[in-house]
Design a protein around this motif. Structure first.
Motif, PDB file in Angstrom:
ATOM      1  N   ALA A 180       0.846  -1.197   0.000  1.00 34.71           N
ATOM      2  CA  ALA A 180       0.000   0.000   0.000  1.00 34.71           C
ATOM      3  C   ALA A 180       0.883   1.249   0.000  1.00 34.71           C
ATOM      4  O   ALA A 180       1.797   1.367   0.827  1.00 34.71           O
ATOM      5  CB  ALA A 180      -0.926  -0.013   1.211  1.00 34.71           C
ATOM      6  N   TRP A 181       0.617   2.183  -0.909  1.00 36.83           N
ATOM      7  CA  TRP A 181       1.439   3.380  -1.066  1.00 36.83           C
ATOM      8  C   TRP A 181       1.252   4.291   0.138  1.00 36.83           C
ATOM      9  O   TRP A 181       0.155   4.759   0.418  1.00 36.83           O
ATOM     10  CB  TRP A 181       1.069   4.095  -2.353  1.00 36.83           C
ATOM     11  N   LEU A 182       2.350   4.535   0.862  1.00 40.08           N
ATOM     12  CA  LEU A 182       2.298   5.325   2.084  1.00 40.08           C
ATOM     13  C   LEU A 182       3.456   6.320   2.085  1.00 40.08           C
ATOM     14  O   LEU A 182       4.493   6.077   2.716  1.00 40.08           O
ATOM     15  CB  LEU A 182       2.362   4.402   3.309  1.00 40.08           C
ATOM     16  N   PRO A 183       3.333   7.462   1.379  1.00 37.13           N
ATOM     17  CA  PRO A 183       4.404   8.468   1.385  1.00 37.13           C
ATOM     18  C   PRO A 183       4.325   9.330   2.639  1.00 37.13           C
ATOM     19  O   PRO A 183       3.300   9.947   2.931  1.00 37.13           O
ATOM     20  CB  PRO A 183       4.099   9.286   0.123  1.00 37.13           C
ATOM     21  N   ILE A 235      14.331  11.100   2.729  1.00 42.99           N
ATOM     22  CA  ILE A 235      15.552  10.481   2.197  1.00 42.99           C
ATOM     23  C   ILE A 235      15.261   9.692   0.926  1.00 42.99           C
ATOM     24  O   ILE A 235      16.169   9.039   0.380  1.00 42.99           O
ATOM     25  CB  ILE A 235      16.198   9.567   3.255  1.00 42.99           C
ATOM     26  N   ASN A 236      13.984   9.702   0.470  1.00 47.68           N
ATOM     27  CA  ASN A 236      13.594   9.013  -0.767  1.00 47.68           C
ATOM     28  C   ASN A 236      13.994   7.537  -0.734  1.00 47.68           C
ATOM     29  O   ASN A 236      14.695   7.039  -1.630  1.00 47.68           O
ATOM     30  CB  ASN A 236      14.210   9.705  -1.989  1.00 47.68           C
ATOM     31  N   ARG A 237      13.513   6.839   0.281  1.00 49.95           N
ATOM     32  CA  ARG A 237      13.884   5.436   0.453  1.00 49.95           C
ATOM     33  C   ARG A 237      12.721   4.678   1.092  1.00 49.95           C
ATOM     34  O   ARG A 237      11.960   5.227   1.884  1.00 49.95           O
ATOM     35  CB  ARG A 237      15.127   5.329   1.333  1.00 49.95           C
ATOM     36  N   ILE A 238      12.603   3.397   0.733  1.00 56.68           N
ATOM     37  CA  ILE A 238      11.571   2.543   1.328  1.00 56.68           C
ATOM     38  C   ILE A 238      12.028   2.097   2.709  1.00 56.68           C
ATOM     39  O   ILE A 238      13.162   1.628   2.888  1.00 56.68           O
ATOM     40  CB  ILE A 238      11.299   1.317   0.435  1.00 56.68           C
ATOM     41  N   GLN A 239      11.160   2.234   3.690  1.00 52.62           N
ATOM     42  CA  GLN A 239      11.448   1.796   5.045  1.00 52.62           C
ATOM     43  C   GLN A 239      10.275   0.963   5.567  1.00 52.62           C
ATOM     44  O   GLN A 239       9.226   0.856   4.917  1.00 52.62           O
ATOM     45  CB  GLN A 239      11.715   2.992   5.962  1.00 52.62           C
ATOM     46  N   LEU A 295       5.283  -3.240   8.202  1.00 53.65           N
ATOM     47  CA  LEU A 295       4.463  -2.332   7.395  1.00 53.65           C
ATOM     48  C   LEU A 295       5.381  -1.451   6.538  1.00 53.65           C
ATOM     49  O   LEU A 295       6.157  -0.654   7.072  1.00 53.65           O
ATOM     50  CB  LEU A 295       3.594  -1.468   8.306  1.00 53.65           C
ATOM     51  N   PRO A 296       5.318  -1.551   5.203  1.00 55.35           N
ATOM     52  CA  PRO A 296       6.199  -0.719   4.355  1.00 55.35           C
ATOM     53  C   PRO A 296       5.677   0.713   4.244  1.00 55.35           C
ATOM     54  O   PRO A 296       4.475   0.963   4.249  1.00 55.35           O
ATOM     55  CB  PRO A 296       6.143  -1.426   2.996  1.00 55.35           C
ATOM     56  N   TRP A 297       6.603   1.660   4.123  1.00 56.01           N
ATOM     57  CA  TRP A 297       6.263   3.054   3.858  1.00 56.01           C
ATOM     58  C   TRP A 297       7.444   3.716   3.156  1.00 56.01           C
ATOM     59  O   TRP A 297       8.572   3.229   3.225  1.00 56.01           O
ATOM     60  CB  TRP A 297       5.894   3.799   5.142  1.00 56.01           C
TER      61      TRP A 297
END
Length: 548
Positions: free
Chosen positions: A251-254, A354-358, A347-349
């Motif tokens: 799920a997209w979570l910016p 820092i423009n990185r997946i965490q 849970l990905p976000w």
């Protein structure tokens, strides 16, 4: 005279449909106009118009337009009849320059185009010092669906009589007002202003470069004894919108910051079979809306039943940022003893700083489930060996014979026994003579009283709802009945009940909150509740009889 008036009226009625438009004109009340200043566009047709309106959609590309108002009039002068219809609308330009209002058409008749000059406001404009608007967007570089806080401040330096302010606009973006407007006072360049602040939530839906057009204010202020029209325009802000990275999964979570926490109730790592555990998750994120908060999925664990409870979502603005929070609770019901490991939750976000997946994670947790000490334990009885399987003793081995014989009592024992009986009789007679004849009072009802009036009424309603098979209403009444009869929350009360009641209530909760719906026998559950009430009354009667 009357006849003449009637004839004129008939002639007028007959001639009315035959009238047609012979001329169409368009005009503006101001030219030139200031940026952000409304002017009135009037389109007038000479002749009868039957439900027709001019098409003004062409000017919406360069101007802000308001609703169209229509008026018409008909008059007869010296036997000559004339009819006219006019349309008016408020128009405003956000930018300076030379513009052309196109020709309008009604019933095949066209008007002449209008050349309009829009003048930019000077920085030292006296009106600009009286009324001005500021805008702010944070952050200005966004990802698709990332939420930004747009703040508008209207500075008013005079007595305001009438006012209206439009919302900001953005192509391919949703704009939502947040909360109520705020009012305060600020001093700018030595002048005191009344400041009205409005906050908006902006979410771009596509990637690219866009512009957030500032709001437009128009109103009237008091100038001595006069009413003076004023206007102001908020500055436009350019926004860069970045696309979703190709390597992102889930799920997209910016967000700029995401935090996931949990709370257990009870906190003990050792729980009893059938005792519910409440696991509450709190997900906090910066820069997204509450609608974007993803659901937290708990992996299934063999030996546990998991039921989702209600989820609460909220959002607020603080320090120029949008903060959203979701609180979700789950009920975990252990089914059998053992040691269990609940898997970690990940849970990905996407970190927009820092423009990185965490990942927001909760570590795995070990829970020990023990048997209920209040339930009878099932013991395994070892079978006794059959007599035919016992080894035969040798013929020369003699089993000893034990003979029990009552010992002979002496005359002293008999005297002691008789004296004891005599003393017991004397004591009984004395107690009967001294016993006061006072009425015996029934014991007061304790705090757990399933026989009080309100609890009885609620229990009767439970029976009716059980027959109607209304799960949600039954669960609501069950919670109310337990609080009335036992003075404790439903969760605590369930943990004290036998296994059959806990299992039926677990099925009821699953039918309400779980995706896997289960069949619930509400009548059986109601019968169990009735048995508990009868058992409570029987216990109370036994306690009362011991007083007599």
């Amino acid at each position: 005279m009357v006849m003449r008036f009637a004839i004129c009226f008939i002639l007028f009625a007959v001639a009315l449909p035959t009238l047609a438009i012979d001329r169409l004109t368009a005009s503006v009340d101001k030219n030139p106009v200031l940026v952000g200043e409304y002017f009135t566009l009037t389109i007038e047709a000479n002749g009868k118009v039957s439900g027709q309106m001019p098409d003004t959609s062409a000017i919406a590309k360069n101007f802000v337009t308001g609703p169209i108002s229509t008026s018409s009039r008909t008059q007869i002068v010296n036997g000559s009849m004339s009819s006219a219809t006019s349309w008016q609308m408020q128009v405003m330009s956000r930018s300076a320059g030379e513009f052309t209002l196109p020709a309008f058409e009604v019933s095949g008749i066209k008007s002449q185009p209008i050349n309009l000059r829009v003048v930019a406001r000077e920085s030292d404009d006296s009106q600009q010092k009286d009324i001005f608007v500021t805008t702010e967007l944070a952050p200005q570089s966004l990802y698709v669906q990332q939420a930004a806080l747009y703040t508008v401040k209207l500075f008013i330096g005079k007595d305001l009589l009438d006012a209206q302010m439009t919302q900001p606009t953005m192509n391919e973006g949703s704009i939502t007002a947040m909360g109520q407007q705020e009012e305060a006072y600020e001093v700018v360049d030595g002048r005191r202003y009344r400041v009205i602040t409005r906050k908006y939530l902006i979410q771009p839906q596509k990637s690219g470069n866009f512009t957030v057009e500032g709001p437009i204010f128009n109103g009237q202020v008091r100038e001595g004894y006069r009413r003076m029209a004023v206007s102001a325009v908020g500055e436009s802000i350019d926004v860069e919108v970045k696309p979703i990275p190709n390597d992102y999964r889930g799920a997209w979570l910016p967000s700029e910051l995401v935090n996931l926490a949990e709370e257990w109730q009870p906190e003990d790592k050792q729980v009893v079979v059938g005792s519910p555990i409440t696991r509450t998750f709190t997900l906090t994120a910066l820069g997204i809306t509450k609608e974007q908060m993803p659901d937290i999925e708990i992996p299934s664990v063999d030996g546990f039943r998991i039921y989702p409870d209600e989820t609460d979502r909220n959002q607020m603005a603080r320090d120029g940022r949008v903060i959203s929070q979701m609180i979700a609770s789950y009920a975990l019901l252990p089914q059998k003893p053992g040691t269990y490991t609940l898997p970690e939750i990940k849970l990905p976000w996407f970190n927009t700083v820092i423009n990185r997946i965490q990942y927001a994670t909760l570590p795995a947790r070990t829970v020990e489930v023990i048997a209920d000490p209040n339930q009878p334990q099932t013991t395994t009885v070892q079978p006794q060996p059959n007599a035919t399987m016992q080894p035969v003793a040798p013929s020369n081995q003699v089993e000893p014979t034990i003979i029990y014989k009552e010992a002979d009592k002496s005359w002293g024992d008999w005297v002691l026994t008789g004296s004891g009986y005599a003393l017991w009789l004397i004591t009984l007679v004395v107690m009967l003579l001294r016993k006061p004849h006072t009425p015996v009072q029934a014991p007061a009802k304790n705090s757990q009283d399933p026989d009080n009036t309100n609890a009885q009424d609620t229990l009767k309603q439970l029976g009716k709802v059980a027959k109607q098979n209304e799960n949600r209403q039954f669960y609501t009444l069950l919670r109310e009945y337990v609080e009335l009869a036992y003075k404790q929350p439903l969760k605590s009360w369930i943990s004290q009940q036998p296994t059959e009641i806990r299992e039926e209530i677990a099925k009821l909760q699953a039918s309400l909150y779980s995706a896997n719906k289960q069949q619930v026998d509400l009548v059986t559950l109601y019968n169990h509740m009735s048995k508990i009430k009868k058992r409570s009354k029987s216990d109370a009667k036994s306690r009362l009889e011991t007083l007599y």
